[in-house]
Write a protein that holds these residues in place. Structure first.
Motif, mmCIF file in Angstrom:
data_model
loop_
_atom_site.group_PDB
_atom_site.id
_atom_site.type_symbol
_atom_site.label_atom_id
_atom_site.label_comp_id
_atom_site.label_asym_id
_atom_site.label_seq_id
_atom_site.Cartn_x
_atom_site.Cartn_y
_atom_site.Cartn_z
ATOM 1 N N ALA A 41 42.176 49.342 45.948
ATOM 2 C CA ALA A 41 43.254 48.370 46.104
ATOM 3 C C ALA A 41 42.805 47.028 45.558
ATOM 4 O O ALA A 41 41.628 46.670 45.637
ATOM 5 C CB ALA A 41 43.644 48.241 47.571
ATOM 6 N N ASP A 42 43.742 46.289 44.987
ATOM 7 C CA ASP A 42 43.443 44.968 44.465
ATOM 8 C C ASP A 42 43.201 43.999 45.616
ATOM 9 O O ASP A 42 43.905 43.999 46.619
ATOM 10 C CB ASP A 42 44.609 44.486 43.597
ATOM 11 N N THR A 79 43.850 35.104 41.680
ATOM 12 C CA THR A 79 44.950 34.194 41.372
ATOM 13 C C THR A 79 44.431 32.789 41.097
ATOM 14 O O THR A 79 43.346 32.405 41.544
ATOM 15 C CB THR A 79 45.944 34.118 42.538
ATOM 16 N N GLU A 80 45.222 32.014 40.381
ATOM 17 C CA GLU A 80 44.856 30.615 40.145
ATOM 18 C C GLU A 80 44.797 29.854 41.461
ATOM 19 O O GLU A 80 43.941 28.970 41.648
ATOM 20 C CB GLU A 80 45.856 29.960 39.192
ATOM 21 N N GLN A 81 45.677 30.202 42.389
ATOM 22 C CA GLN A 81 45.681 29.543 43.694
ATOM 23 C C GLN A 81 44.346 29.758 44.422
ATOM 24 O O GLN A 81 43.794 28.836 45.027
ATOM 25 C CB GLN A 81 46.830 30.076 44.556
ATOM 26 N N GLU A 82 43.810 30.987 44.355
ATOM 27 C CA GLU A 82 42.538 31.271 45.006
ATOM 28 C C GLU A 82 41.396 30.524 44.320
ATOM 29 O O GLU A 82 40.491 30.008 44.984
ATOM 30 C CB GLU A 82 42.261 32.774 45.002
ATOM 31 N N PHE A 109 41.636 42.553 37.642
ATOM 32 C CA PHE A 109 40.714 41.423 37.845
ATOM 33 C C PHE A 109 39.464 41.848 38.590
ATOM 34 O O PHE A 109 38.343 41.488 38.214
ATOM 35 C CB PHE A 109 41.452 40.321 38.622
ATOM 36 N N ASP A 110 39.619 42.610 39.666
ATOM 37 C CA ASP A 110 38.470 42.991 40.495
ATOM 38 C C ASP A 110 37.436 43.768 39.694
ATOM 39 O O ASP A 110 36.232 43.491 39.766
ATOM 40 C CB ASP A 110 38.925 43.832 41.690
ATOM 41 N N MET A 158 33.318 41.077 44.968
ATOM 42 C CA MET A 158 33.152 41.938 43.798
ATOM 43 C C MET A 158 31.938 41.538 42.964
ATOM 44 O O MET A 158 31.343 42.373 42.291
ATOM 45 C CB MET A 158 34.403 41.912 42.921
ATOM 46 N N ASN A 159 31.574 40.238 43.004
ATOM 47 C CA ASN A 159 30.329 39.824 42.368
ATOM 48 C C ASN A 159 29.147 40.596 42.946
ATOM 49 O O ASN A 159 28.275 41.080 42.214
ATOM 50 C CB ASN A 159 30.075 38.326 42.595
#
Length: 207
Positions: A10-11, A16-19, A95-96, A169-170
């Motif tokens: 799951a994502d 997001t830019e907000q995050e 992204f993840d 995820m890093n």
């Protein structure tokens, strides 16, 4: 390494830019990472998309070259990490996964350095001994955060990070990169965010 797995079902919703803006707002001038982290981002973009994409990714930063063990603002790192992951989003299925792909290069780069080679000597006493020193390695790579390690079994543990500007995820990608470098079979890594800047990453290996 065969059979490596991470949490991809799951994502996370963190791309997001907000995050990004939320994390940037929490940084201070004292929060830094080593240049090696920035090199890892650039190498991933350059390898997957070419030199022009790498230059575009780093185009907004005032500095254009980074020394591996010099300190640079984590705000710069976050901006290029997000820019790179957005660029690599389609190629890696979101992204993840793009962040995992980028972070997967940190362990090989670190282990090839003089400092990394010293840490690698610890693996001669077994991978658990090396992993026990991960909190020390984290503090060598970043000025922020608190890191602790809890073992659930001989080949099963949980990494806890607090006030950590990195995404979980890093750490997933970094751990899988380390396990791959150590050629550990059957590695599994699954992380989650448990607070505003807090992560838990569970890992195990062995058939």
């Amino acid at each position: 390494m065969m059979g490596s797995e991470s949490s991809t079902s799951a994502d996370s919703g963190l791309g997001t830019e907000q995050e990004l803006l939320r994390r940037l707002a929490l940084t201070t001038p004292a929060d830094t990472v080593r240049g090696l982290s920035l090199h890892t981002v650039m190498d991933a973009v350059r390898t997957d998309l070419g030199e022009a994409a790498a230059e575009q990714c780093f185009g907004k930063l005032s500095e254009k070259s980074f020394r591996s063990f010099f300190h640079y603002p984590v705000s710069d790192y976050l901006q290029v990490l997000y820019a790179a992951a957005w660029m690599l989003n389609e190629r890696h299925g979101g992204f993840d996964n793009a962040v995992r792909r980028i972070a997967g290069g940190i362990a090989p780069g670190f282990l090839a350095s003089t400092v990394g080679k010293a840490f690698l000597l610890l693996s001669k006493e077994g991978p658990k001994h090396l992993i026990n020193n991960m909190p020390v390695a984290f503090k060598a790579a970043a000025s922020f955060g608190e890191v602790s390690l809890r073992w659930m079994g001989p080949r099963h543990g949980v990494l806890h990070t607090r006030r950590d500007f990195l995404l979980y995820m890093n750490h997933e990608g970094g751990l899988l990169g380390l396990f791959r470098a150590l050629e550990l079979p059957g590695a599994r890594v699954q992380g989650r965010q448990v607070g505003s800047l807090d992560n838990e990453i569970e890992f195990s290996w062995g058939d």
